[in-house]
Design a protein around this motif. Sequence first.
Motif, mmCIF file in Angstrom:
data_model
loop_
_atom_site.group_PDB
_atom_site.id
_atom_site.type_symbol
_atom_site.label_atom_id
_atom_site.label_comp_id
_atom_site.label_asym_id
_atom_site.label_seq_id
_atom_site.Cartn_x
_atom_site.Cartn_y
_atom_site.Cartn_z
ATOM 1 N N ARG A 105 19.000 -9.599 -8.726
ATOM 2 C CA ARG A 105 18.113 -9.958 -7.623
ATOM 3 C C ARG A 105 18.291 -11.398 -7.150
ATOM 4 N NH1 ARG A 105 13.020 -6.228 -9.561
ATOM 5 N NH2 ARG A 105 13.891 -4.320 -8.657
ATOM 6 N N ARG A 111 10.809 -3.882 -12.561
ATOM 7 C CA ARG A 111 11.167 -5.229 -12.973
ATOM 8 C C ARG A 111 12.626 -5.281 -13.425
ATOM 9 N NH1 ARG A 111 6.979 -8.635 -13.238
ATOM 10 N NH2 ARG A 111 4.872 -7.742 -13.236
ATOM 11 N N ASP A 156 13.908 -11.986 -10.838
ATOM 12 C CA ASP A 156 12.719 -11.581 -10.085
ATOM 13 C C ASP A 156 12.008 -12.805 -9.506
ATOM 14 O OD1 ASP A 156 13.249 -8.961 -10.672
ATOM 15 O OD2 ASP A 156 11.717 -8.772 -12.225
#
Length: 212
Positions: A71, A98, A104
């Motif tokens: 991410r 998650r 994240d």
Amino acid sequence: QNKPEAKPWKLLLWTAIAGLIFGLIGFGEIAEDTLRIGRNSLHWHKASGDIVLVKSDDQSLRDVGRWPWPRRRFAELTDRLSEAGAKRIFYDISFYSRSEPEDDRLFAEALQRSKRVVLPVKARSGPDSGTEQDAFPLPMFARHVQGLGTISAQYNFQNMIWRLPYSISVGDRHFRSYAAQMAGADGPAGELFVPDYSIDPDSIPAVSARDV
């Protein structure tokens, strides 16, 4: 010798049977879709260029790495697109679970800086009766986005999509579809509309995510 006339109830019976068969095989829908394709071909035109597709293509996969990307890469992509002046950024990727905490965090911070990102939700039961969500962005992402949108779609018996919802309702909340948001179209929740399929898809501007 005159042939005996068919009895009215037999005619009605055969009419009902024929109607049932055509309804089950979607004969009317086939004819309608065929005519629509013909009409679209008569006013084939190029895209406006207002929407640009960013592709996770082979070139990007070779340079950035195999899918799914961390991410932190989407954080970088969000920052670059925002700096380039994108008015809105639609991710057609579900961020509902998650991953690495640091990744994240970086993505959430990029969303907060941009405030132009729209993230998808997907109704498990489809656009008409989507009361459950099997793909909903994590709260740490959802709180920083410009909005959310549904990417739910109905496929017909030919596995094609001819109609898309304006929006879906989940409880007292409404989620407009990506298509409606991009087109600036509004309509009642659950009602479907037909996108403009007379646009030449090859004329839609596209860039590799690697080049962004």
